[in-house]
Design an enzyme around this catalytic site. Structure first.
Site, PDB file in Angstrom:
ATOM      1  N   PRO A   2       0.822  -1.206   0.000  1.00  0.00           N
ATOM      2  CA  PRO A   2       0.000   0.000   0.000  1.00  0.00           C
ATOM      3  C   PRO A   2       0.858   1.258   0.000  1.00  0.00           C
ATOM      4  O   PRO A   2       1.861   1.347   0.703  1.00  0.00           O
ATOM      5  CB  PRO A   2      -0.801  -0.131   1.304  1.00  0.00           C
ATOM      6  CG  PRO A   2      -0.862  -1.599   1.557  1.00  0.00           C
ATOM      7  CD  PRO A   2       0.455  -2.126   1.078  1.00  0.00           C
ATOM      8  N   GLU A   3       0.449   2.227  -0.820  1.00  0.00           N
ATOM      9  CA  GLU A   3       1.159   3.494  -0.891  1.00  0.00           C
ATOM     10  C   GLU A   3       0.339   4.566  -0.163  1.00  0.00           C
ATOM     11  O   GLU A   3      -0.666   4.251   0.480  1.00  0.00           O
ATOM     12  CB  GLU A   3       1.409   3.850  -2.364  1.00  0.00           C
ATOM     13  CG  GLU A   3       2.216   2.778  -3.097  1.00  0.00           C
ATOM     14  CD  GLU A   3       2.472   3.094  -4.567  1.00  0.00           C
ATOM     15  OE1 GLU A   3       2.544   4.294  -4.914  1.00  0.00           O
ATOM     16  OE2 GLU A   3       2.585   2.154  -5.368  1.00  0.00           O
TER      17      GLU A   3
END
Length: 269
Positions: A2-3
């Site tokens: 996840p960014e």
């Protein structure tokens, strides 16, 4: 992994926990990527006072100036209901609700520390891309003399935080800059385009709830998927037509520092 948009989406999904008091904590194993802190159960009885984000870390603020640091790793997620054998942390609240942390690959991180940001995992981090602490001039200053690609530079959390493979590819496409161009050769006008597109891409992705890829791993706290993949211009579109109206090129995939990069060789110089 996840960014920033995915982590911010999760943070917003956790906000209803603010003001709730923790009744009990259950750990179904001794570790994730690292062992849980020995005093992890000390959060029992404490009230959640706020939930912040720093880079890709979620920071749950508790009574007594205590912070519960969480990193989702590759496959970690929070939910309201148990899912099965990969549920590693269960938190029950006094009001009868529950928070469950699920992580099939166990690359997540959890820790406790006193204060707001004084933690070894936070101390080296660069500016937040959506804050006033980061602009095109600061980006240009950080890139000066660097012999790495601009794509690698955007992934460097000391230069700017929260940007990973997905959003670096999308930002550089929209800025018209090749991911292979050396960071030291990025001009001030180019930095301005990168900064502008970073703001647009990241904010749009947050409003879309982040990006859920084909593996379906990323979900919000409520179990909703992220819909930014509908906006992908290049990411995961290898050998497809470029989305630019006047371009007849195809999206290419290359590997930079062991990671996939997607771009249009005709549009991005």
């Amino acid at each position: 992994m996840p960014e920033l948009p995915e982590v911010e989406t999760v943070r917003r999904g956790l906000l209803p926990l603010v003001g709730k008091r923790i009744l009990s904590l259950e750990l179904n194993r001794s570790n994730l990527r690292f062992p849980f802190p020995e005093d992890m159960d000390s959060i029992s009885g404490l009230k959640i006072e706020g939930i912040d984000r720093r880079a890709k870390y979620i920071l749950i603020r508790l009574e007594g100036d205590l912070t519960w640091l969480c990193h989702l790793g590759m496959t970690g997620r929070f939910g309201n209901e148990p899912e099965g054998k990969h549920d590693h942390v269960l938190v029950d609240f006094v009001d009868g609700t529950r928070l469950v942390y699920t992580d099939p690959r166990r690359f997540g991180i959890m820790d406790l520390f006193e204060g707001k940001f004084n933690h070894k995992l936070l101390n080296h981090l660069g500016p937040e891309p959506l804050s006033s602490d980061w602009d095109s001039d600061k980006l240009h200053s950080c890139l000066r003399g660097r012999n790495i690609s601009i794509k690698s530079a955007l992934l460097d959390q000391r230069i700017v935080v929260g940007i990973g493979n997905i959003y670096a590819s999308e930002i550089l496409f929209r800025a018209g800059i090749s991911p292979k161009r050396k960071a030291k050769n990025i001009s001030k006008p180019m930095c301005k385009r990168i900064h502008q597109q970073a703001l647009i891409v990241l904010n749009t992705a947050i409003e879309a709830g982040g990006s859920t890829l084909r593996d379906g791993q990323f979900k919000n706290v409520d179990g909703n998927l992220g819909y930014f993949p509908h906006e992908f211009a290049v990411y995961d579109r290898e050998n497809e037509n470029c989305s630019s109206i006047d371009c007849k090129g195809l999206v290419k995939r290359i590997v930079q520092s062991g990671r996939s990069t997607f771009y249009c060789p005709k549009c991005q110089k």
